[in-house]
Design a protein around this motif. Sequence first.
Motif, PDB file in Angstrom:
ATOM      1  N   GLU A 152       0.825  -1.350  -0.242  1.00 46.04           N
ATOM      2  CA  GLU A 152       0.244  -0.084  -0.491  1.00 46.04           C
ATOM      3  C   GLU A 152       0.555   1.096   0.037  1.00 46.04           C
ATOM      4  N   LYS A 163       0.589   7.257  -6.952  1.00 44.96           N
ATOM      5  CA  LYS A 163      -1.138   7.523  -6.871  1.00 44.96           C
ATOM      6  C   LYS A 163      -0.164   8.975  -6.429  1.00 44.96           C
ATOM      7  N   ASN A 220       0.239   5.929 -14.766  1.00 46.69           N
ATOM      8  CA  ASN A 220      -1.226   4.728 -15.278  1.00 46.69           C
ATOM      9  C   ASN A 220      -0.650   2.988 -15.085  1.00 46.69           C
ATOM     10  N   TYR A 264      -1.788  -0.126 -12.647  1.00 47.11           N
ATOM     11  CA  TYR A 264      -2.380  -1.071 -13.250  1.00 47.11           C
ATOM     12  C   TYR A 264      -1.135  -2.544 -13.040  1.00 47.11           C
ATOM     13  N   TYR A 270      -1.347  -3.141  -9.118  1.00 48.64           N
ATOM     14  CA  TYR A 270      -2.335  -3.564  -8.517  1.00 48.64           C
ATOM     15  C   TYR A 270      -2.840  -5.314  -9.772  1.00 48.64           C
ATOM     16  N   GLN A 308      -5.227  -6.517  -6.808  1.00 50.52           N
ATOM     17  CA  GLN A 308      -6.396  -6.198  -6.574  1.00 50.52           C
ATOM     18  C   GLN A 308      -6.872  -6.256  -8.216  1.00 50.52           C
ATOM     19  N   ASP A 337      -9.945  -5.375  -9.941  1.00 54.01           N
ATOM     20  CA  ASP A 337     -11.069  -4.109 -10.177  1.00 54.01           C
ATOM     21  C   ASP A 337     -10.249  -2.497  -9.933  1.00 54.01           C
ATOM     22  N   SER A 338      -9.239  -2.952  -9.157  1.00 52.39           N
ATOM     23  CA  SER A 338      -8.896  -1.428  -9.553  1.00 52.39           C
ATOM     24  C   SER A 338      -7.406  -1.772 -10.831  1.00 52.39           C
ATOM     25  N   VAL A 363      -8.915  -0.651 -13.477  1.00 57.56           N
ATOM     26  CA  VAL A 363      -9.604   0.724 -13.457  1.00 57.56           C
ATOM     27  C   VAL A 363      -8.462   1.567 -13.977  1.00 57.56           C
ATOM     28  N   TYR A 364      -7.482   1.134 -13.924  1.00 59.74           N
ATOM     29  CA  TYR A 364      -5.900   2.213 -14.558  1.00 59.74           C
ATOM     30  C   TYR A 364      -6.070   1.641 -15.952  1.00 59.74           C
ATOM     31  N   CYS A 373      -8.633 -10.391  -4.593  1.00 61.81           N
ATOM     32  CA  CYS A 373      -8.614  -9.283  -5.567  1.00 61.81           C
ATOM     33  C   CYS A 373      -8.938  -9.813  -6.580  1.00 61.81           C
TER      34      CYS A 373
END
Length: 549
Positions: free
Chosen positions: A45, A52, A68, A72, A75, A79, A81-82, A85-86, A295
């Motif tokens: 994290e 970020k 990005n 990507y 993650y 994770q 899903d995250s 997103v990226y 995940c």
Amino acid sequence: MNRFLNLLIVFLFPAFLFAQSNFNDLLNELDQTIANPAFYLDKKESYIGKLKVQCMHATTDLEKYACNEKLYLAYKSYQSDSAMVYARKGFQIAKKLDELKKLAHAQLNLASIMATLGMYKESTDLLKLISIESTADLKGYYFNTSSVIYGYMYDYAASPQEKQKYIELTRKYRDSSLQYFKPHTSAFIMAKSSFFIDVGQYDKSLALLLPYFPKITKENPDRAVFAYLISQAYRQKNELDQQKKWLAISAISDLALAKKEYISLRSLAFIMYKSGDIDRAYKYIERSLADALFCNARLRTYEISKMLPIINEAYQKQNETNRFQLILFLMSTSVLSLFLLGALFMLFKQMKKVAKAKEDLGLANTKLLELNGELSVFNKKLNDNNYNLTETNLLKEIYIGRYMDQCSDYILKLDEYRRKLNSMATSGRINELTQAVKSKNFIEIELAAFLNTFDVTFLQLFPNFIEEFSALLNDSETVQLKEGELLNTELRIFALIRLGIKDSAKIATFLRYSVSTIYNYRSQIKSKAAGAREDFESQVMRIGTKLNQ
């Protein structure tokens, strides 16, 4: 032949023990890694947080695209899903940049993460839209991504026909990727070793993987993939110990990098289940499921869900067995405790008896000591009496001998004196005879000789009598002897007392003094005593004996 086998066992047995110890160390390290998830999550994290912050400060589309891309990748196995997103953000930025290579790369990222999320149709449709011919540099990535996606679909397929179709596509795209990956790169070695495993050339696969593995740092996500491929080569070679070892290394790497989408720990859980280590199997499969759900890796969740009931059932059975054993143990412990309490009660009673016996023994010992003390006193008195008796007997022997010698001398002297008087009488020397009869010279001479003999004899018996006697008197009252004297009258009186003659009348007769004179001498000497007068004569009696020492 038997001798050769024995020698082989002797040489290989230490190696087996070392390998087993090495694997146990790896399992302990894996258990510790599983037990500290927060430590690795915090690191992950923290890294993502820094990325970020960098993205927030990015100003150009190019910087935003690069940022990005990093998010990507961070993650992707953490994770899904995250990561999606990226991947979508990267795709939108790539369209703005209007660079065909970046757009194709973003599309491949999006297709890859869609496959992880179980969106197989969407991912394959997206692959078809990529203009791969115009981006030759990405052909290796394209074919490898296609191989991975069809590999997921193979694992997820239900019918044998579908499985056969997807495994052929998986191998086809993998083999195609080998033509575009640079030799000696991680991607090339992973694809080539996978090819060797498929065609049964396991040693060639290991010859590629094992020399390269030490070059991979612990921070590199490829470390876990390499270790997993090595384990699969050993699995095909039926070397279970090596397979378990490398699965453990792969799992440690996955967990240490906080990867949530992985295979190794789940595979190791099943092996531990088959080997009878149900506790570890359950712990590993439970952690695998939690990470897959975190995940949102649908294929991994599906794979784990097929294994979990088997391991869970075995775990529950083991718990039931352990619970029954615990109940049996508690019952046995209770029975043993009752026996122990009974034994303690009996022991307590016995200790009380022993304590009473010790007390009685102590009293008996006290009485025995008292009796021993009395016996010692009695023995001392008896020894003193024996000594005195021995001394008395010695004195008697000496004095009897001296007495007999003295009597014999007196008889001879009297006979000689009689002859002398007879000669005077027969020769008519009446005057000489009368003078001789009236004269005391003979008596005085004999008395002086008698006393001298007494003195000599006594001092032979008690050579230190004078010194010890003087020590009983005051310092200023020491005994003074005239020249030539062995003993004087005072010393002779107490010499006779030392010999046991205490009656003054007898002493007076012996020394030819009056009783009153003897009494006066005794009183005068006692008045000069250094100690108590009444103890003086008893102290005199101790002169020359061990009682005086």
